[in-house]
Enzyme design. Structure first.
Site, mmCIF file in Angstrom:
data_model
loop_
_atom_site.group_PDB
_atom_site.id
_atom_site.type_symbol
_atom_site.label_atom_id
_atom_site.label_comp_id
_atom_site.label_asym_id
_atom_site.label_seq_id
_atom_site.Cartn_x
_atom_site.Cartn_y
_atom_site.Cartn_z
ATOM 1 N N GLY A 82 0.733 -1.173 0.042
ATOM 2 C CA GLY A 82 -0.019 -0.042 -0.033
ATOM 3 C C GLY A 82 0.692 1.423 -0.031
ATOM 4 O O GLY A 82 0.383 2.403 -0.149
ATOM 5 N N CYS B 210 -26.790 -10.152 -17.569
ATOM 6 C CA CYS B 210 -26.222 -9.649 -18.860
ATOM 7 C C CYS B 210 -26.917 -10.158 -19.958
ATOM 8 O O CYS B 210 -27.488 -11.344 -19.896
ATOM 9 C CB CYS B 210 -24.912 -10.516 -18.958
ATOM 10 S SG CYS B 210 -23.881 -10.430 -20.517
ATOM 11 N N CYS C 5 -24.684 -13.422 -21.831
ATOM 12 C CA CYS C 5 -24.459 -14.672 -21.185
ATOM 13 C C CYS C 5 -25.589 -14.920 -19.856
ATOM 14 O O CYS C 5 -25.307 -15.926 -19.520
ATOM 15 C CB CYS C 5 -23.148 -14.649 -20.620
ATOM 16 S SG CYS C 5 -22.930 -13.543 -19.068
ATOM 17 N N CYS D 105 -21.987 -7.911 -19.675
ATOM 18 C CA CYS D 105 -20.869 -7.988 -18.718
ATOM 19 C C CYS D 105 -19.772 -6.873 -19.175
ATOM 20 O O CYS D 105 -19.606 -6.735 -20.365
ATOM 21 C CB CYS D 105 -20.184 -9.415 -18.820
ATOM 22 S SG CYS D 105 -21.269 -10.593 -18.007
ATOM 23 N N CYS E 259 -17.613 -13.118 -20.075
ATOM 24 C CA CYS E 259 -18.958 -13.253 -20.636
ATOM 25 C C CYS E 259 -18.906 -14.312 -21.903
ATOM 26 O O CYS E 259 -19.728 -15.181 -22.175
ATOM 27 C CB CYS E 259 -19.309 -11.861 -21.031
ATOM 28 S SG CYS E 259 -21.065 -11.775 -21.883
#
Lengths: 231, 593
Positions: free
Chosen positions: B30, B240, B243, B265, B271
């Site tokens: 970080g 979606c 899909c 997606c 997808c």
């Protein structure tokens, strides 16, 4: 043992402009017993208020001792005590009533009296009960209790002042012309209250213009002239 | 591979520099590691940070996947793939599982990544604190000291204004309990994927010259208040159109011809994979296998010690002799000074060396529950004293100790910035003459109060709001206005917001600098009344600077008089006013109207 013993108290004011010293009182010595009431009489400018203000430490004494027998601190010289101690004594043991009212803005009459008690650490509930009792005793009309005292008449202000000073039942009480503009009936109430306080061992020093009133409550009366006790 | 290029374009020295930065970034999760960002034949801001990482890490055996906002076919993704192909000959793929190195812009693939994969994210602005602090040297210091209150305040402000956290992307997260990190502009939908993942996440900001990392199995917690949980975007009820997946990040596509909105997606390869699965669909079809991608337990915040501080009750014993604050020999001097200074002062300025002695050997004590008034003309050093106490100035010399800080054993002017911040937040409160100095004018009144509470460690938004309402009520500001910014308030209201802000953490000492100056009488009375209540209800000690003697008489138990940087007289307030000793005090009292 006496509650207050003043020895050789003197107070001068030095004014830097025009560079002059003003002598107010000199060589004041007196003793005040528990439950005793001393009256101070004299012409205007004789130094009566100066004595009271020196005891209350609104004035810094120039010379002398003011030995007060305190509940919290024992024997303490008010002329030389630390400011913190004076503040404590003012909150808990020593009262001062003048003819002038000094109230926080937007504080009602009842709150003003209550503040004296809450400052001592009392809870708001009991403070309110005591405050109401005291206001009722001094016959301040009940419809004025929740009003800001800015619009009060002279007599109403004085009664509020007295209630504020006496509600905490001080051990030592200074009264600087507290009855100046009171009607006869209220004066009688004040007199009874003062007698009552005496009975509870409060030592008091008072200045009154009303000689008859003074004779009615005081055990001793000292005459002050040019800053000294003459009789 | 084009033989005119070095393998992976960059010279070996540059790669080494970048790899070194990566190692450091992995070692300090970080933390933004600065690196010598190289010139790349792509405009800065188009992914040069990510490309440099990719080029430094890629080897002949790697399989590269590049996506842009989830898509393998967008211009940016295709160009980067072509460029890397040109100078390395490594195989590229659209299949997430097959790739060993994935460079991405603003998305994390839906399929959880494994421990043989590295995800390189392109980062425009690496600094999560940039939105609250423009100066780089300050944000660095904030990271160093974990001073993250402002970013929390930003979140709280959006709760106050919109009743929810409105940050949708670049949602800040805490990495391994130490650094707050900007996860790059991924939607917050992807944030949970950072937590406890098997793969290595690397973040590269080419323009800003920073690299940072989330190594595998790192604790990554999206910032959220104890009582307002972190929430991802919800696509409830939508799936979606291609899909049929639910629970993936969906792009909304608007058909201007039909006015119809459809969803599909954002992760095109996922997808495609779902669509290629044999029908009939199995149980898990269309569901993202494990969106958090984590084997670690879900992150949670520590509970316990944090939270609201109870109001300090009245009845603190007046007999306590120990001062709340004790200042000794404070000197604030502008100039070097000379041996003859004190003999040659004209007011507070040395006639010989021109040194100004703004505070010249000031000593004072403030006792529990008392109001200490400070009077004096302009330039006498009142504000210098106050602002030295609140660390706005650095005194030349002198000491100040607080009863509530290390038992009065440590000079508060001899402390670190973090300690000073703690003292300012928990032990002292300041109300400036000019509200602009004490308030964030653009943040809501509630946030102004919350700022202090956050700084003191609370992360409970409900309690902050409750406390803000309680304090604003106490200063007679309608709670219906608490979501408004003080810039829309009158001067008196601003002053009262400042007071409630100063009281937020029940300080032992309140510094009031000319709080009633410039207010009309009725507002002034309100403020005075408020201060008196504060004193009697909470038993807070107050240092009160004013040049208005009436204010001092009403409020102060004791008063000090300042002139030319020195204390010339101190005493009981009524004694100062009725029996002044010093020539200046007499003149002051005689000027009373």
């Amino acid at each position: 043992m006496e509650i207050l013993c003043i020895a050789n108290l003197a107070k001068n004011f030095y004014l830097h402009n025009p560079g002059r010293e003003i002598k107010s009182c000199r060589n004041i010595s007196l003793k005040l017993e528990h439950g005793e009431f001393i009256g101070i009489a004299g012409l205007s400018g004789a130094g009566k208020s100066t004595i009271l203000k020196c005891i209350y430490r609104s004035y810094l004494p120039t010379r002398g001792e003011i030995i007060y027998n305190s509940e919290a601190f024992g024997r303490i010289d008010l002329a030389a005590a630390a400011e913190r101690e004076i503040l404590y004594l003012r909150r808990h043991e020593i009262g001062y009533v003048s003819q002038f009212l000094n109230v926080m803005p937007r504080t009602t009459a009842k709150e003003h009296v209550m503040n004296a008690l809450t400052d001592m650490g009392m809870d708001a509930g009991s403070a309110e009960t005591d405050a109401k009792e005291m206001l009722a005793y001094f016959r301040l009309p009940e419809n004025l209790w929740d009003i800001y005292p800015a619009t009060f008449s002279g007599g109403e202000r004085l009664r509020l002042n007295l209630a504020h000073a006496m509600v905490k039942r001080p051990r030592l009480l200074m009264l600087d012309e507290p009855t100046a503009s009171l009607d006869g009936r209220t004066k009688i109430l004040v007199r009874d209250m003062l007698r009552n306080l005496k009975g509870k061992d409060t030592g008091m020093i008072g200045i009154f213009h009303d000689i008859e009133f003074m004779k009615g409550v005081c055990d001793k009366i000292f005459n002050i002239s040019e800053g000294a006790i003459v009789s | 591979m084009n033989a005119n290029y070095n393998f992976a374009f960059l010279d070996e020295g540059s790669k080494r520099e970048i790899r070194r930065a990566v190692l450091k970034a992995v070692a300090i999760p970080g933390y933004q590691v600065p690196f010598g960002s190289r010139e790349i034949p792509i405009v800065r801001g188009w992914g040069t940070g990510g490309i440099q990482l990719t080029l430094s890490l890629i080897g002949p055996d790697d399989v590269l996947k590049v996506i842009d906002q989830g898509s393998d076919e967008s211009v940016n993704a295709v160009n980067i793939k072509k460029f890397v192909g040109l100078c390395t000959d490594v195989r590229t793929t659209a299949d997430t599982r097959e790739a060993t190195l994935i460079q991405t812009r603003h998305r994390i693939p839906e399929i959880p990544l494994s421990n043989r994969q590295i995800l390189v994210l392109q980062v425009p602005i690496p600094e999560p604190l940039r939105i609250v602090e423009a100066r780089e040297e300050v944000t660095k210091q904030m990271h160093a000291e974990c001073d993250y209150a402002p970013i929390w305040l930003q979140l709280y402000e959006s709760l106050v204004k919109y009743k929810k956290v409105t940050v949708a992307s670049e949602y800040p997260c805490m990495v391994e309990g130490r650094y707050i990190m900007n996860p790059s502009p991924i939607p917050k939908f992807d944030n949970p994927k950072l937590h406890g993942a098997e793969c290595l996440y690397l973040f590269g900001a080419g323009r800003e010259k920073k690299i940072y990392a989330i190594p595998p199995y790192t604790r990554v917690v999206s910032l959220a208040f104890d009582d307002v949980p972190f929430e991802r975007e919800s696509f409830a009820g939508r799936r979606c159109r291609l899909c049929g997946s639910e629970n993936t990040f969906l792009d909304e596509i608007f058909d201007a011809q039909t006015g119809e909105k459809v969803y599909q997606c954002s992760d095109t390869s996922y997808c495609r994979e779902v669509r290629s699965r044999p029908k009939p669909q199995d149980q898990n079809l269309g569901r993202c296998p494990n969106p958090a991608g984590s084997k670690l337990p879900a992150p949670s915040y520590k509970k316990g010690s944090r939270g609201r501080v109870p109001l300090r009750g009245s009845g603190r014993s007046p007999e306590v002799r120990e001062p709340v604050l004790s200042v000794k020999n404070l000197i604030v001097r502008y100039g070097e000074g000379c041996p003859a200074c004190q003999e040659n002062l004209e007011k507070n300025r040395c006639a010989v060396c021109k040194t100004v002695w703004a505070a010249n050997d000031i000593s004072l004590d403030v006792y529990p529950g008392e109001v200490l008034g400070i009077v004096g003309e302009s330039g006498s050093g009142k504000t210098t004293l106050m602002r030295s106490l609140y660390f706005d100035f650095v005194p030349t010399s002198g000491s100040a100790v607080l009863r509530d800080y290390k038992d009065g054993q440590k000079n508060i002017w001899d402390t670190s910035a973090a300690e000073r911040r703690m003292i300012k937040n928990k032990i002292m409160g300041m109300v400036y003459q000019n509200p602009v100095l004490g308030l964030r004018m653009d943040y809501s009144a509630a946030s102004n109060i919350a700022e202090k509470i956050i700084a003191a460690g609370s992360r409970n938004a409900g309690q902050m709001t409750e406390r803000a309402a309680e304090l604003l009520e106490a200063v007679e500001i309608m709670t219906s206005r608490m979501s408004e910014a003080p810039k829309n308030f009158s001067g008196g209201m601003q002053q009262r917001v400042q007071i409630s802000k100063a009281l937020a953490n029940n300080p032992a000492l309140l510094l009031l600098d000319e709080v009633t100056t410039g207010l009309d009488l009725s507002v002034q009375a309100k403020v005075l009344d408020l201060i008196r209540k504060i004193k009697s209800m909470y038993g807070i000690s107050i240092l009160l600077v004013s040049h208005d003697l009436a204010v001092i008489r009403m409020l102060a138990d004791r008063t000090v008089v300042m002139l030319d940087g020195k204390i010339v007289e101190s005493g009981l307030t009524d004694q100062i006013l009725e029996d002044p000793q010093h020539a200046y005090t007499q003149q002051l009292v005689h000027s009373l109207i």
